[in-house]
Structure formats: structure tokens, C-alpha cells
Design a protein around this motif. Structure first.
Motif, PDB file in Angstrom:
ATOM      1  N   ASP A 256       0.803  -1.219   0.000  1.00 24.23           N
ATOM      2  CA  ASP A 256       0.000   0.000   0.000  1.00 24.23           C
ATOM      3  C   ASP A 256       0.837   1.270   0.000  1.00 24.23           C
TER       4      ASP A 256
ATOM      5  N   ASP B  62       1.488   3.142  -7.785  1.00 27.59           N
ATOM      6  CA  ASP B  62       1.036   2.130  -8.737  1.00 27.59           C
ATOM      7  C   ASP B  62       2.128   1.738  -9.735  1.00 27.59           C
TER       8      ASP B  62
ATOM      9  N   LYS C 142       7.139  -8.463 -15.467  1.00 30.05           N
ATOM     10  CA  LYS C 142       6.567  -7.647 -16.529  1.00 30.05           C
ATOM     11  C   LYS C 142       6.698  -6.169 -16.195  1.00 30.05           C
TER      12      LYS C 142
ATOM     13  N   PRO D  52       4.883  -1.887 -13.004  1.00 29.06           N
ATOM     14  CA  PRO D  52       3.570  -1.795 -12.350  1.00 29.06           C
ATOM     15  C   PRO D  52       3.549  -2.607 -11.056  1.00 29.06           C
ATOM     16  N   LYS D  53       2.934  -2.058 -10.043  1.00 25.28           N
ATOM     17  CA  LYS D  53       2.837  -2.734  -8.746  1.00 25.28           C
ATOM     18  C   LYS D  53       2.151  -4.087  -8.899  1.00 25.28           C
ATOM     19  N   GLU D  54       1.174  -4.177  -9.766  1.00 26.86           N
ATOM     20  CA  GLU D  54       0.472  -5.446  -9.981  1.00 26.86           C
ATOM     21  C   GLU D  54       1.417  -6.524 -10.521  1.00 26.86           C
ATOM     22  N   SER D  55       2.402  -6.127 -11.330  1.00 22.72           N
ATOM     23  CA  SER D  55       3.379  -7.098 -11.841  1.00 22.72           C
ATOM     24  C   SER D  55       4.214  -7.668 -10.703  1.00 22.72           C
TER      25      SER D  55
ATOM     26  N   LYS E 155       3.247  -7.953  -7.565  1.00 21.64           N
ATOM     27  CA  LYS E 155       2.364  -8.851  -6.817  1.00 21.64           C
ATOM     28  C   LYS E 155       2.210 -10.192  -7.526  1.00 21.64           C
ATOM     29  N   LYS E 156       2.005 -10.160  -8.852  1.00 16.44           N
ATOM     30  CA  LYS E 156       1.853 -11.404  -9.621  1.00 16.44           C
ATOM     31  C   LYS E 156       3.136 -12.232  -9.587  1.00 16.44           C
ATOM     32  N   TYR E 157       4.269 -11.559  -9.664  1.00 16.07           N
ATOM     33  CA  TYR E 157       5.549 -12.275  -9.609  1.00 16.07           C
ATOM     34  C   TYR E 157       5.690 -13.008  -8.279  1.00 16.07           C
TER      35      TYR E 157
END
Length: 58
Positions: free
Chosen positions: A3, A7, A35, A46-49, A51-53
Motif C-alpha cells: 500500500d 502504482d 513484466k 507496475p505494482k500489480e506485476s 504482486k503477480k511475480y
């Protein structure tokens, strides 16, 4: 989970988040395992990348 991070992370922020060094981070980026995209010569992750990693490698 992340948090406090924006992003879109810089290489430095991504290293801190994943607790890896610069060499390891650039290896992940150049191999495509993490990614991200380049804005000129600067990587943006990207923060989402991130997290996915983490999810895919646990």
C-alpha cells in the motif's frame, strides 16, 4: 501488501519491495520474468506485476 508504494514503481522501489539487489532486478526485467516497460532508458514496473511475480514464485 504494498500500500505504501505507488502504482508504478521505479527499479529502486521494486528492489526494496522484493528485497533483491539491482543485478537481480535487472535480470528479472531483461528476461521478462517481471513484466515492466521502459520509458526511454528508465524501467517502470507496475505494482500489480510485482504482486503477480510474488504469487507465481511462492
Amino acid at each position: 501488501m504494498f500500500d505504501e508504494y505507488p502504482d508504478i514503481l521505479t527499479v529502486e522501489e521494486a528492489c526494496e519491495a522484493l528485497r533483491v539487489g539491482y543485478n537481480a532486478m535487472y535480470e528479472l526485467l531483461n528476461s521478462g520474468k517481471l513484466k515492466a516497460y521502459k520509458n526511454g532508458r528508465v524501467w517502470r514496473i507496475p505494482k500489480e506485476s510485482v504482486k503477480k511475480y510474488i504469487i507465481n514464485h511462492t
